[in-house]
Design an enzyme around this catalytic site. Structure first.
Site, PDB file in Angstrom:
ATOM      1  N   TYR A 164       0.551 -51.758  -2.404  1.00 42.33           N
ATOM      2  CA  TYR A 164      -0.067 -50.733  -1.549  1.00 42.33           C
ATOM      3  C   TYR A 164      -1.328 -50.168  -2.198  1.00 42.33           C
ATOM      4  O   TYR A 164      -2.371 -50.034  -1.548  1.00 42.33           O
ATOM      5  CB  TYR A 164       0.933 -49.610  -1.279  1.00 42.33           C
ATOM      6  CG  TYR A 164       0.331 -48.409  -0.586  1.00 42.33           C
ATOM      7  CD1 TYR A 164      -0.017 -48.470   0.757  1.00 42.33           C
ATOM      8  CD2 TYR A 164       0.101 -47.222  -1.281  1.00 42.33           C
ATOM      9  CE1 TYR A 164      -0.576 -47.369   1.402  1.00 42.33           C
ATOM     10  CE2 TYR A 164      -0.447 -46.124  -0.645  1.00 42.33           C
ATOM     11  CZ  TYR A 164      -0.796 -46.198   0.690  1.00 42.33           C
ATOM     12  OH  TYR A 164      -1.358 -45.114   1.317  1.00 42.33           O
ATOM     13  N   THR A 184      -6.525 -43.352  -0.494  1.00 41.57           N
ATOM     14  CA  THR A 184      -5.383 -42.652  -1.095  1.00 41.57           C
ATOM     15  C   THR A 184      -5.619 -42.380  -2.572  1.00 41.57           C
ATOM     16  O   THR A 184      -6.381 -43.108  -3.245  1.00 41.57           O
ATOM     17  CB  THR A 184      -4.102 -43.492  -0.937  1.00 41.57           C
ATOM     18  OG1 THR A 184      -3.032 -42.893  -1.676  1.00 41.57           O
ATOM     19  CG2 THR A 184      -4.300 -44.904  -1.454  1.00 41.57           C
TER      20      THR A 184
END
Length: 350
Positions: free
Chosen positions: A169, A126
């Site tokens: 995350y 990501t």
């Protein structure tokens, strides 16, 4: 029997689109998924309705190292999408986030390392590994933020940009990202990492935390207000899922020359959009402007992120084909179809 292509998180949005493309080409696929995300059963049902018994399913979790090993042993290629995907969930349950994203990825890498001829792996990371990107000076240009540096505005963020894991995350995906790269360097596993920007398209179950393009459309179609965290001028490069599938397949096809590398993957500078820009497109599609509610910025929110995709384009010849307006319209029309997310759910028997 020919070996299958293993897709972890295969019932999810990206997994479903990739599986469909592979199955259409006659390649056997094994979907490895615990079906923990609400609604993914519909994706699985759609694949079954379209491809029948060609769709192999392993209902299992990436935290189960033995199940992963069984799946890997008969695989010719591996795509690793299974993950905990929401920043807010990681803040509430950082240990769960770690176990799924880091432990799950490490389990997969160890399973690959244990077989005689490890199949090549494409892992989706990501842009959150770059943190808030506060080192990029921005200015407002109408409805969007843009870099002050014209070269950065023209090209986007490169893979050499400083890593700055932000939020549990960001830490878990960043750690998994680094493990995937290092297992190529240390153990010789053929791996490639995609640091992805915003992907959108059919079969996406968008939420406030992940899949915001689909989420905005779904709220607008249902006549519900849209909450924007921040001021709405934050910019992303969005990539239609068909273009991502092309990139994933090219990564496997070019594995001998690109193994051990990381690539920023998104729509690039030609497919940038702010949240307010998307609201304007939705207004044109729906015939009325959605009601907006503003809330505080969330931890780790980037005011600007656009991928520099030059490295992957030079390595493989890949290029995005679907522009923002075409892609958003296609997703909007899919959402209105009987099988779309905005239609009544159909229960699935497994």
């Amino acid at each position: 029997m020919s070996k299958h292509i293993l897709i972890t998180g295969g019932a999810g949005f990206i997994g479903t689109n990739l599986a469909n493309r592979l199955l259409e080409s006659g390649r056997p696929v094994l979907l490895f998924d615990n079906l923990s995300r609400p609604g993914v059963e519909r994706n699985l049902q759609w694949l079954r309705d379209k491809h029948g018994e060609q769709v192999q399913i392993e209902l299992a979790d990436v935290r189960d190292s033995f199940a992963l090993l069984r799946a890997v042993e008969e695989s010719s290629e591996v795509f690793h999408f299974a993950a905990q995907v929401a920043v807010t969930t990681s803040l509430n349950s950082p240990i769960h986030d770690f176990e799924v994203n880091v432990r799950g990825t490490l389990n997969l890498l160890e399973a690959l390392r244990s077989v005689k001829n490890p199949p090549p792996l494409v892992f989706t990371s990501t842009n959150k590994v770059y943190g808030e990107l506060n080192d990029i000076k921005l200015h407002r240009n109408g409805t969007r933020y843009e870099p002050v540096d014209p070269l950065l505005c023209e090209s986007g963020v490169e893979e050499t940009h400083r890593l700055d894991f932000h939020s549990p995350y960001g830490c878990s995906k960043g750690a998994a990202d680094q493990y995937a790269l290092d297992y190529c360097r240390i153990f010789g596993l053929p791996t490639v990492v995609f640091r992805m920007s915003c992907i959108y398209g059919p079969h996406q179950l968008g939420t406030e935390d992940q899949g915001w393009v689909a989420h905005f459309l779904m709220r607008a179609i249902k006549g519900q207000p849209i909450t924007i965290y921040g001021d709405g001028s934050q910019v992303r490069d969005v990539l239609f899922v068909d273009d991502l599938v092309n990139a994933l397949l090219l990564a496997q096809a070019n594995m001998p020359t690109i193994a051990g590398q990381v690539f920023n993957i998104g729509g690039g500078p030609v497919n940038t959009i702010s949240l307010l820009d998307l609201v304007g497109i939705i207004e044109g599609l729906c015939g009325e402007r959605p009601t907006l509610r503003l809330d505080d910025w969330r931890p780790g929110d980037q005011r600007y992120y656009v991928s520099c995709t030059r490295k992957f384009m030079d390595a493989t010849g890949w290029m995005p084909r679907v522009n923002v307006r075409e892609g958003v319209r296609e997703l909007y029309e899919w959402l209105l179809e009987p099988q779309g997310v905005c239609s009544a759910a159909t229960p699935m028997a497994i």
